[in-house]
Design a protein around this motif. Structure first.
Motif, PDB file in Angstrom:
ATOM      1  N   LEU A  92       0.755  -1.133  -0.170  1.00  0.00           N
ATOM      2  CA  LEU A  92       0.032   0.025   0.169  1.00  0.00           C
ATOM      3  C   LEU A  92       1.809   1.170  -0.011  1.00  0.00           C
ATOM      4  O   LEU A  92       0.419   2.632  -0.368  1.00  0.00           O
ATOM      5  CB  LEU A  92      -0.953   0.275   1.230  1.00  0.00           C
ATOM      6  CG  LEU A  92      -1.950  -1.091   0.912  1.00  0.00           C
ATOM      7  CD1 LEU A  92      -3.025  -0.915   2.560  1.00  0.00           C
ATOM      8  CD2 LEU A  92      -3.474  -0.654  -0.164  1.00  0.00           C
ATOM      9  N   ILE A  93       1.895   0.924   0.101  1.00  0.00           N
ATOM     10  CA  ILE A  93       3.015   2.690   0.939  1.00  0.00           C
ATOM     11  C   ILE A  93       3.629   2.710  -0.878  1.00  0.00           C
ATOM     12  O   ILE A  93       3.750   3.559  -0.763  1.00  0.00           O
ATOM     13  CB  ILE A  93       4.338   2.431   2.093  1.00  0.00           C
ATOM     14  CG1 ILE A  93       3.470   2.591   3.290  1.00  0.00           C
ATOM     15  CG2 ILE A  93       5.047   3.113   2.337  1.00  0.00           C
ATOM     16  CD1 ILE A  93       4.158   2.305   4.550  1.00  0.00           C
ATOM     17  N   GLU A  94       4.376   1.734  -1.328  1.00  0.00           N
ATOM     18  CA  GLU A  94       4.671   1.754  -2.394  1.00  0.00           C
ATOM     19  C   GLU A  94       3.925   2.219  -3.511  1.00  0.00           C
ATOM     20  O   GLU A  94       3.873   3.053  -4.408  1.00  0.00           O
ATOM     21  CB  GLU A  94       4.884   0.370  -2.354  1.00  0.00           C
ATOM     22  CG  GLU A  94       6.650  -0.170  -1.900  1.00  0.00           C
ATOM     23  CD  GLU A  94       7.035  -0.757  -2.721  1.00  0.00           C
ATOM     24  OE1 GLU A  94       6.396  -1.925  -3.866  1.00  0.00           O
ATOM     25  OE2 GLU A  94       8.767  -0.691  -2.907  1.00  0.00           O
ATOM     26  N   ALA A  99      -1.645   7.908   2.735  1.00  0.00           N
ATOM     27  CA  ALA A  99      -1.160   9.265   2.315  1.00  0.00           C
ATOM     28  C   ALA A  99      -0.378   9.340   3.075  1.00  0.00           C
ATOM     29  O   ALA A  99       0.572   9.994   2.497  1.00  0.00           O
ATOM     30  CB  ALA A  99      -2.188  10.190   1.577  1.00  0.00           C
ATOM     31  N   PRO A 100      -0.316   9.674   4.423  1.00  0.00           N
ATOM     32  CA  PRO A 100       0.897   9.917   5.166  1.00  0.00           C
ATOM     33  C   PRO A 100       2.576   9.514   4.950  1.00  0.00           C
ATOM     34  O   PRO A 100       3.664  10.642   5.578  1.00  0.00           O
ATOM     35  CB  PRO A 100      -0.158   9.940   6.782  1.00  0.00           C
ATOM     36  CG  PRO A 100      -1.517   9.991   5.878  1.00  0.00           C
ATOM     37  CD  PRO A 100      -1.212   9.417   4.813  1.00  0.00           C
ATOM     38  N   LEU A 101       2.126   8.534   4.441  1.00  0.00           N
ATOM     39  CA  LEU A 101       3.725   7.737   3.910  1.00  0.00           C
ATOM     40  C   LEU A 101       4.296   7.579   2.863  1.00  0.00           C
ATOM     41  O   LEU A 101       4.854   6.953   2.181  1.00  0.00           O
ATOM     42  CB  LEU A 101       3.667   6.581   4.911  1.00  0.00           C
ATOM     43  CG  LEU A 101       2.779   6.395   5.937  1.00  0.00           C
ATOM     44  CD1 LEU A 101       2.952   4.594   7.224  1.00  0.00           C
ATOM     45  CD2 LEU A 101       3.944   7.026   6.875  1.00  0.00           C
ATOM     46  N   LEU A 122       9.473  -0.941   8.818  1.00  0.00           N
ATOM     47  CA  LEU A 122       9.542  -0.370   7.134  1.00  0.00           C
ATOM     48  C   LEU A 122      10.350   0.764   7.403  1.00  0.00           C
ATOM     49  O   LEU A 122       9.847   2.053   8.871  1.00  0.00           O
ATOM     50  CB  LEU A 122       8.449  -0.249   7.136  1.00  0.00           C
ATOM     51  CG  LEU A 122       7.358  -1.347   6.337  1.00  0.00           C
ATOM     52  CD1 LEU A 122       5.995  -0.258   5.793  1.00  0.00           C
ATOM     53  CD2 LEU A 122       7.932  -1.936   5.556  1.00  0.00           C
ATOM     54  N   LEU A 123      11.439   1.271   6.383  1.00  0.00           N
ATOM     55  CA  LEU A 123      12.168   2.350   7.048  1.00  0.00           C
ATOM     56  C   LEU A 123      11.871   3.360   5.250  1.00  0.00           C
ATOM     57  O   LEU A 123      12.287   3.062   4.575  1.00  0.00           O
ATOM     58  CB  LEU A 123      13.398   2.043   7.512  1.00  0.00           C
ATOM     59  CG  LEU A 123      14.384   3.160   7.175  1.00  0.00           C
ATOM     60  CD1 LEU A 123      14.272   4.531   8.318  1.00  0.00           C
ATOM     61  CD2 LEU A 123      15.734   2.851   7.506  1.00  0.00           C
ATOM     62  N   LEU A 124      11.332   4.640   5.983  1.00  0.00           N
ATOM     63  CA  LEU A 124      11.050   5.041   4.299  1.00  0.00           C
ATOM     64  C   LEU A 124      11.920   6.730   4.546  1.00  0.00           C
ATOM     65  O   LEU A 124      12.291   6.701   5.940  1.00  0.00           O
ATOM     66  CB  LEU A 124       9.812   5.892   4.716  1.00  0.00           C
ATOM     67  CG  LEU A 124       8.482   4.742   4.827  1.00  0.00           C
ATOM     68  CD1 LEU A 124       7.346   5.448   4.623  1.00  0.00           C
ATOM     69  CD2 LEU A 124       8.506   3.908   3.760  1.00  0.00           C
ATOM     70  N   GLU A 125      12.783   6.407   3.504  1.00  0.00           N
ATOM     71  CA  GLU A 125      14.222   7.405   3.534  1.00  0.00           C
ATOM     72  C   GLU A 125      13.804   8.562   2.282  1.00  0.00           C
ATOM     73  O   GLU A 125      12.987   7.771   1.463  1.00  0.00           O
ATOM     74  CB  GLU A 125      14.950   6.190   3.511  1.00  0.00           C
ATOM     75  CG  GLU A 125      15.817   5.386   4.820  1.00  0.00           C
ATOM     76  CD  GLU A 125      16.770   4.883   4.056  1.00  0.00           C
ATOM     77  OE1 GLU A 125      17.655   4.925   5.063  1.00  0.00           O
ATOM     78  OE2 GLU A 125      16.308   4.087   3.488  1.00  0.00           O
ATOM     79  N   SER A 247      -4.818  10.632  10.781  1.00  0.00           N
ATOM     80  CA  SER A 247      -3.981  12.085  10.599  1.00  0.00           C
ATOM     81  C   SER A 247      -2.766  11.390  11.475  1.00  0.00           C
ATOM     82  O   SER A 247      -2.649  10.839  11.092  1.00  0.00           O
ATOM     83  CB  SER A 247      -4.446  13.120  12.178  1.00  0.00           C
ATOM     84  OG  SER A 247      -4.744  12.064  12.995  1.00  0.00           O
ATOM     85  N   GLU A 248      -1.726  12.581  11.333  1.00  0.00           N
ATOM     86  CA  GLU A 248      -0.855  12.650  11.407  1.00  0.00           C
ATOM     87  C   GLU A 248       0.081  13.232  12.835  1.00  0.00           C
ATOM     88  O   GLU A 248       0.261  14.530  13.141  1.00  0.00           O
ATOM     89  CB  GLU A 248       0.166  12.769  10.329  1.00  0.00           C
ATOM     90  CG  GLU A 248       0.335  12.457   9.178  1.00  0.00           C
ATOM     91  CD  GLU A 248       1.139  12.846   8.089  1.00  0.00           C
ATOM     92  OE1 GLU A 248       2.583  13.590   8.861  1.00  0.00           O
ATOM     93  OE2 GLU A 248       0.422  13.079   6.913  1.00  0.00           O
TER      94      GLU A 248
END
Length: 252
Positions: A92-94, A99-101, A122-125, A247-248
């Motif tokens: 889903l993130i890919e 949306a927040p990620l 998961l590490l998003l960079e 929300s974040e």
């Protein structure tokens, strides 16, 4: 995410030794199926429950079948294979569906980090902004007695989960984003909260994490026998407030 090959079905006879389940097939035969869920599985593992299982072609597996989905007495579908939460979140993130990620240049899985010997799910960079540490938790516990769609995490005391909260707070303090992503894999849950009645220490620590700026996201994919589809967020309720859908949240 789709199941390939398609899932097969039967009736749950018993779950035992945590990782084993016996399933009665429609022809009356019995099959032993692996259960990847180490939690209490309250409301998911009653004898007579309709279940669906996958089949692996890996010849090294002792048990080629894995329990994937259970159907509650009210007809709700529940993904009980906790390993699926990370897989679904990754996809889903890919795809940009959370949306927040979304929008990070790189996504890595199971990266070592922290002072307590953890691995972040998961590490998003991205070279333009701080890294984002995402811890994924599978949610399958519905409070059937309340009849209001309230789901909870955890379904058993979790020392490991508490460690992950401490690690996320440390990453936030170091200047990174820190996100606790609840993947709600029960079609009957419409909102969720920490299970203070099951693990009060975890609930208190989660409140501290929110106060320290750890973000809480509750995403509910659409669960089907054929697989999972994007759906949307549900709200998270704490003792002191309700966190809106998607929300974040931080208190900074």
């Amino acid at each position: 995410m789709k199941f390939h090959p398609p899932l097969q079905s039967g009736l749950l006879l018993q779950r035992y030794k945590r990782f084993l389940t016996d399933v009665q097939l429609d022809d009356g035969s019995t099959l032993t199926v692996h259960c990847a869920n180490t939690g209490a599985m309250t409301g998911c593992a009653d004898p007579g429950t309709r279940v669906w299982y996958s089949t692996s072609d890996n010849p090294k597996r002792k048990l080629p079948h894995s329990w994937e989905i259970a159907q509650s007495p009210r007809g709700h579908l529940i993904c009980v294979n906790t390993a699926r939460a990370n897989q679904i979140a990754h996809e889903l993130i890919e795809a940009g569906d959370i949306a927040p990620l979304a929008g990070y240049a790189r996504l890595r899985r199971e990266v070592k980090y922290g002072e307590e010997g953890s691995r972040i799910d998961l590490l998003l960079e991205d070279d333009r902004r701080p890294s984002c540490y995402v811890e994924v938790k599978s949610v399958t516990l519905l409070d059937a007695e309340r009849d209001d769609g309230m789901g909870y995490f955890p379904d058993a005391v979790t020392i490991r989960g508490a460690k992950h909260l401490r690690e996320l707070m440390a990453m936030k303090a170091a200047g990174h984003r820190a996100v606790l992503l609840f993947m709600v894999l029960h079609s009957g849950i419409t909102k969720m909260s920490a299970a203070s009645h099951i693990d009060p220490q975890y609930s208190l620590l989660l409140e501290q994490a929110i106060g320290a700026g750890v973000e809480i996201l509750c995403y509910q994919p659409h669960v089907e026998i054929t697989g999972f589809k994007p759906q949307g967020f549900i709200p998270f309720e704490t003792v002191s407030r309700i966190i809106p859908k998607g929300s974040e949240i931080s208190t900074e």
